[in-house]
Design an enzyme around this catalytic site. Structure first.
Site, PDB file in Angstrom:
ATOM      1  N   LYS A 292       0.799  -3.364   4.864  1.00  0.00           N
ATOM      2  CA  LYS A 292      -0.087  -4.098   3.956  1.00  0.00           C
ATOM      3  C   LYS A 292       0.618  -5.005   2.967  1.00  0.00           C
ATOM      4  O   LYS A 292       1.671  -4.703   2.447  1.00  0.00           O
ATOM      5  CB  LYS A 292      -0.925  -3.090   3.163  1.00  0.00           C
ATOM      6  CG  LYS A 292      -1.928  -2.348   4.017  1.00  0.00           C
ATOM      7  CD  LYS A 292      -3.143  -3.178   4.300  1.00  0.00           C
ATOM      8  CE  LYS A 292      -4.143  -2.963   3.187  1.00  0.00           C
ATOM      9  NZ  LYS A 292      -5.315  -3.781   3.381  1.00  0.00           N
TER      10      LYS A 292
ATOM     11  N   GLU B 164      -7.398 -10.265  -7.027  1.00  0.00           N
ATOM     12  CA  GLU B 164      -8.477  -9.273  -7.161  1.00  0.00           C
ATOM     13  C   GLU B 164      -8.658  -8.838  -8.618  1.00  0.00           C
ATOM     14  O   GLU B 164      -9.778  -8.674  -9.094  1.00  0.00           O
ATOM     15  CB  GLU B 164      -8.172  -8.047  -6.299  1.00  0.00           C
ATOM     16  CG  GLU B 164      -8.281  -8.333  -4.816  1.00  0.00           C
ATOM     17  CD  GLU B 164      -7.763  -7.169  -3.993  1.00  0.00           C
ATOM     18  OE1 GLU B 164      -8.573  -6.340  -3.566  1.00  0.00           O
ATOM     19  OE2 GLU B 164      -6.538  -7.074  -3.800  1.00  0.00           O
TER      20      GLU B 164
ATOM     21  N   SER C  32       0.847  -1.179   0.000  1.00  0.00           N
ATOM     22  CA  SER C  32       0.000   0.000   0.000  1.00  0.00           C
ATOM     23  C   SER C  32       0.890   1.238   0.000  1.00  0.00           C
ATOM     24  O   SER C  32       1.977   1.230   0.578  1.00  0.00           O
ATOM     25  CB  SER C  32      -0.881  -0.011   1.251  1.00  0.00           C
ATOM     26  OG  SER C  32      -1.266   1.307   1.600  1.00  0.00           O
TER      27      SER C  32
END
Ligand code: ARG
Length: 457
Positions: free
Chosen positions: A283, A290, A277
């Site tokens: 993260k 996804e 991130s």
């Protein structure tokens, strides 16, 4: 530039219309198929005496030179020539003049494009089959390694019964096996040769359609010239095959995303197959999974676009059909991009066996087996279900699990329960006693895997 069809026109096409009408920016990718089709057509015209043999020979020789030049990036296509078919014909004529003008005898762009797209899709299906196979082989390898890796199986995303990771991933193997069969089946149906359909009504020349079909590796020739030029069923069919592949990848992606969450922690994706991130330093995101899930919508869009484009078209060819290409090409490109990256993401992920086992231990995943134990000792299943339901309620109250109950507590629910219950409801027993065809037992999965391994060779 003068149009190949310019004879009856007194004005040049508006440049806006040239831009709008032309398909060269996306159909150029069919150049090899277009040239192969033209070579076969020219050869046949020569053989049948429809054009002089030496003209046919020169056409074939020059087309091959054009092919080599395209492959060496020496050719520039122009939107004036509209599409790949007329671009190549224009180049041919610019190189050999009048002889080149004989190529289009007994042929229309309508049957030419129908031929090219079939050959192009056939070629793409072959590489898709390879990619699907590579994913299946990766799944087999994971399954082989995790025959004894117990995890919870779910229904309604609620823990249901214990299974193994091998059993779970092999469910995806089955889907991808059907995907392979579907692509192969689609290939069979599209591998029929449409040239000779002409614009719509065939032609008066004595074409040898079977010869052309054999030259180009087709299994037969189309039997109705109207259908020959207006059939795009195979494009829709392929778009559906691709949509279903994406459905499968998307469902698998969803599980990868869940499993890699802190809450599940069943797997850890390799650093090379995850991203960070820009703001949150801790993260590690499953972007690949996804994006695969996200791109699924795009492939469905192509299928819907294709079906909608076709639904109101009168026979035979209509220019609307030029819209088939961007849709199916995008669907193919998307699936071909997703498959290898998804395969490598799976191949490199770490499996947290401890977390999977821990997950299987909670949620009373062996409750059905306790009921089955009672049934095997003579209780009707519905009564057994009730007894175990009460045991579960008792355990929830005491914040414990069925396996941890003492013999005394157990027998307070049913006198049928004996010492052997503990072994009968252990997770390993629950899994390995499900050894019927299709079940998760180690021996069953082992047999399935070795059968499929042979099939993949
Ligand atoms: N570029 C056209 C297509 O993709 C080729 C066929 C055009 N035929 C015609 N009569 N305009 O469909």
């Amino acid at each position: 530039m003068a149009k190949l069809w310019g004879g009856r026109f007194s004005k040049a096409t508006d440049t806006q219309v040239d831009d709008f009408n032309s398909s060269i920016r996306f159909d150029a990718r069919m150049y090899a198929q277009d040239i192969a089709g033209s070579c076969a057509h020219a050869k046949m015209l020569g053989k049948q005496g429809i054009i002089p043999q030496e003209d046919a020979d020169l056409i074939v020789k020059t087309l091959k030179e054009i092919l080599a030049d395209i492959e060496e990036n020496k050719v520039e296509f122009s939107i004036d020539a509209e599409d790949i078919h007329m671009n190549i014909e224009t180049i041919l004529i610019s190189r050999i003049g009048d002889v080149g003008k004989r190529l289009h005898t007994g042929r229309s762009r309508n049957d030419q494009v129908a031929l090219d797209i079939r050959m192009y899709l056939r070629h793409e299906i072959d590489s898709l089959l390879e990619e699907v196979k590579a994913l299946r082989k990766t799944i087999l390898a994971i399954a082989k390694e995790h025959l004894a890796t117990i995890m919870p199986g779910y229904t309604h995303l609620q823990k249901a019964q214990p299974i193994t990771l091998a059993h779970h991933v092999m469910a995806y193997y089955e889907m991808l096996r059907r995907d392979g069969e579907r692509l192969t089946d689609c290939r069979k149906r599209l591998n029929i040769m449409p040239l000779g359909s002409g614009a719509l009504a065939g032609t008066t020349y004595p074409l040898d359609r079977e010869f052309v079909a054999a030259e180009l590796g087709f299994d037969g020739v189309t039997q109705n010239s109207l259908d020959g030029v207006s059939d795009r069923d195979f494009v829709c069919e392929l778009a559906f095959c691709l949509s279903l592949i994406m459905t499968h990848l998307s469902r698998f992606s969803e599980e990868i995303i869940l499993w890699s969450s802190h809450e599940f922690s069943f797997i850890e994706l390799d650093d090379a197959y995850s991203t960070g991130s820009s703001i949150m330093p801790q993260k590690k995101n499953p972007d690949v999974a996804e994006l695969v899930r996200g791109k699924t919508g795009r492939v469905y869009g192509s299928l819907t676009g294709l079906l909608t484009m076709l639904k109101g078209l009168p026979l035979a060819y209509n220019k609307d059909m030029q819209e088939d290409k961007e849709q199916i090409f995008d669907a193919i490109d998307t699936v071909k991009m997703c498959l290898p990256v998804f395969t490598n993401m799976l191949a490199t992920m770490q499996v947290r066996k401890d977390k999977m086992l821990h997950g299987a231990k909670g949620g009373f995943t062996n409750a059905t087996d306790v009921a089955d134990y009672l049934v095997k000792h003579g209780l009707p299943f519905r009564d057994a279900h009730g007894v175990v339901g009460r045991m579960v309620a008792y355990c929830i109250e005491k914040d414990t699990v069925i396996d941890a109950l003492s013999m005394e507590e157990m027998q307070s629910f049913s006198p049928l329960i004996q010492e052997d219950i503990y072994d009968a409801i252990s997770l390993t027993t629950c899994v390995n006693e499900r050894k019927l065809i299709g079940g998760p037992a180690m021996e069953t999965m082992k047999a399935v895997i070795s059968r499929y391994e042979k099939e993949e060779d």
